[in-house]
Motif scaffolding. Structure first.
Motif, PDB file in Angstrom:
ATOM      1  N   GLU A 210     -18.615 -35.713   3.432  1.00 19.45           N
ATOM      2  CA  GLU A 210     -18.535 -34.716   2.651  1.00 19.45           C
ATOM      3  C   GLU A 210     -17.223 -34.815   2.447  1.00 19.45           C
ATOM      4  N   THR A 211     -16.243 -34.371   3.092  1.00 13.16           N
ATOM      5  CA  THR A 211     -15.051 -33.760   2.726  1.00 13.16           C
ATOM      6  C   THR A 211     -14.356 -34.844   2.957  1.00 13.16           C
ATOM      7  N   ARG A 212     -14.718 -36.602   2.875  1.00 16.06           N
ATOM      8  CA  ARG A 212     -13.944 -37.392   2.791  1.00 16.06           C
ATOM      9  C   ARG A 212     -14.804 -37.952   1.720  1.00 16.06           C
TER      10      ARG A 212
ATOM     11  N   VAL B 107      -9.647 -30.917   6.322  1.00 17.87           N
ATOM     12  CA  VAL B 107      -9.922 -30.020   6.860  1.00 17.87           C
ATOM     13  C   VAL B 107      -8.815 -29.913   8.429  1.00 17.87           C
TER      14      VAL B 107
ATOM     15  N   PHE C  21      -9.719 -24.629   3.714  1.00 18.15           N
ATOM     16  CA  PHE C  21     -10.429 -25.106   2.617  1.00 18.15           C
ATOM     17  C   PHE C  21     -11.431 -24.578   2.161  1.00 18.15           C
TER      18      PHE C  21
ATOM     19  N   ILE D  92     -18.539 -28.238  -0.547  1.00 17.13           N
ATOM     20  CA  ILE D  92     -18.894 -28.616   0.979  1.00 17.13           C
ATOM     21  C   ILE D  92     -20.797 -29.246   1.116  1.00 17.13           C
TER      22      ILE D  92
ATOM     23  N   ILE E  54     -11.288 -33.908   0.703  1.00 12.31           N
ATOM     24  CA  ILE E  54     -10.783 -32.580   1.258  1.00 12.31           C
ATOM     25  C   ILE E  54     -10.253 -32.643   2.802  1.00 12.31           C
TER      26      ILE E  54
ATOM     27  N   TYR F  82     -15.399 -23.987   1.018  1.00 14.72           N
ATOM     28  CA  TYR F  82     -16.389 -24.687   1.807  1.00 14.72           C
ATOM     29  C   TYR F  82     -17.282 -24.235   0.818  1.00 14.72           C
TER      30      TYR F  82
ATOM     31  N   GLN G  81     -14.891 -35.973  -1.017  1.00  9.59           N
ATOM     32  CA  GLN G  81     -14.114 -34.784  -1.957  1.00  9.59           C
ATOM     33  C   GLN G  81     -12.508 -34.926  -1.541  1.00  9.59           C
TER      34      GLN G  81
END
Length: 350
Positions: A199-201, A207, A211, A217, A205, A213, A203
């Motif tokens: 999900e972070t990749r 980490v 950040f 996330i 973001i 969350y 979006q």
């Protein structure tokens, strides 16, 4: 001829003896109690388990907020009297007595000493908290999981300090659902972290910096897991446990790299052998790009065995294990044999 003034101190033993128990404090604890703001002390002991165990019978402990002392009983080689001043009647009853003696009002044949103890709260909580089962979990229906308790009940019966308890709770990524304590298995941690990184990749973001969350996330992650579990993981990896509740988190680089390696090592190498190069590649693939170079076997030495044939295997307590007990305290020189309390008195009088 000797007068009454130089005849020594009169000593008598009361017929009405009282019960006393002396408590010997370590210098560090005595200093705290004598300070301007003395801490509260808590007398605790592990609650007996209904499950048969070969572990030693738990002893009582006294805790400050962040220290644990085991309470040990030490026998005296001699009898120690507890005395109080007592007047001696004068020869002439019409005159008040100006001479005092002492009267023994109780005896102590043993004392209690406090010994700093090296606790193992992670093992205790691993044994006390059941592994979360998201498929079988239903509120108030737990026939499959024994002795589910709240965090507060566990803390009350844990034979160590609050700070040690909280550190172990965080270490295990433990969490509560409706006042019931749970902990995730290594496989669950693996799946949640993989979803989190995906999900972070997606979006975009980063980490590796602070950040937010909440609301972003965890939305997808919480569709599959109770929200308390991913929150517990972020708290475990956070560089500041206190501020994570505000919705932002800064993941500690070393904590994250080592923790991800430890989790994946158990999932991939438990019960089977794996080439180090293969494991390292999978480990790196689940780390932020900037931290991939930190994935080295040196930081996982305590968790794997080198089989000598070009492969490694996981070792250590499993996340699903229920190992019991805590490390025995270091041997105390004063607890071996009789307590030489009279030697201590001689030292203070010298």
């Amino acid at each position: 001829m000797s007068s009454q003034d130089d005849s020594g101190i009169s000593f008598s033993i009361s017929n009405d003896q009282q019960n006393f128990r002396l408590l010997e404090l370590p210098p560090s604890l005595l200093e705290l109690l004598a300070s301007e703001h003395p801490p509260s002390l808590y007398l605790k002991s592990e609650q007996p388990s209904s499950v048969a165990s070969s572990a030693p019978v738990p002893t009582a402990v006294i805790c400050t907020h962040d220290q644990t002392f085991e309470v040990r009983q030490v026998q005296f080689s001699n009898i120690l009297y507890i005395v109080q001043p007592s007047p001696i009647p004068a020869g002439n009853e019409s005159e008040p007595s100006s001479v005092s003696g002492v009267t023994a009002i109780g005896q102590c044949k043993a004392l209690l000493e406090l010994v700093p103890v090296q606790t193992q709260p992670v093992q205790f909580l691993r044994n006390a908290i059941p592994v979360y089962n998201e498929k079988k979990y239903q509120p108030n229906i737990h026939q499959w999981a024994p002795e589910i308790k709240s965090k507060q009940v566990l803390l009350t019966n844990a034979p160590f300090s609050t700070a040690e308890f909280e550190a172990a709770w965080t270490e295990l990524c433990a969490f509560e659902i409706e006042d019931e304590a749970w902990r995730p298995s290594a496989l669950q941690l693996h799946e949640i972290w993989a979803s989190f990184m995906t999900e972070t990749r997606i979006q975009g973001i980063d980490v590796t910096n602070t950040f937010q969350y909440i609301g972003r996330i965890l939305t997808v992650v919480e569709d599959c897991w109770d929200e308390a579990m991913p929150h517990a993981i972020l708290r475990r990896l956070s560089s500041d446990h206190e501020n994570i509740s505000e919705g932002c988190v800064l993941i500690d680089r070393f904590k994250c790299v080592q923790w991800v390696g430890r989790v994946y090592l158990e999932v991939l190498c438990h019960g089977s052998q794996r080439a180090p190069s293969n494991f390292l590649q999978l480990w790196k693939d689940h780390l932020p790009e900037r931290w991939r170079e930190d994935a080295k076997l040196d930081i996982l030495q305590a968790f794997f065995t080198d089989l000598g044939n070009g492969s490694i295997k996981f070792k250590g307590p499993l996340s699903t294990a229920t190992n019991q007990g805590r490390k025995a305290p270091a041997a105390s020189t004063t607890s071996k044999g009789k307590s030489k309390w009279h030697d201590k008195f001689k030292a203070t009088r010298a």
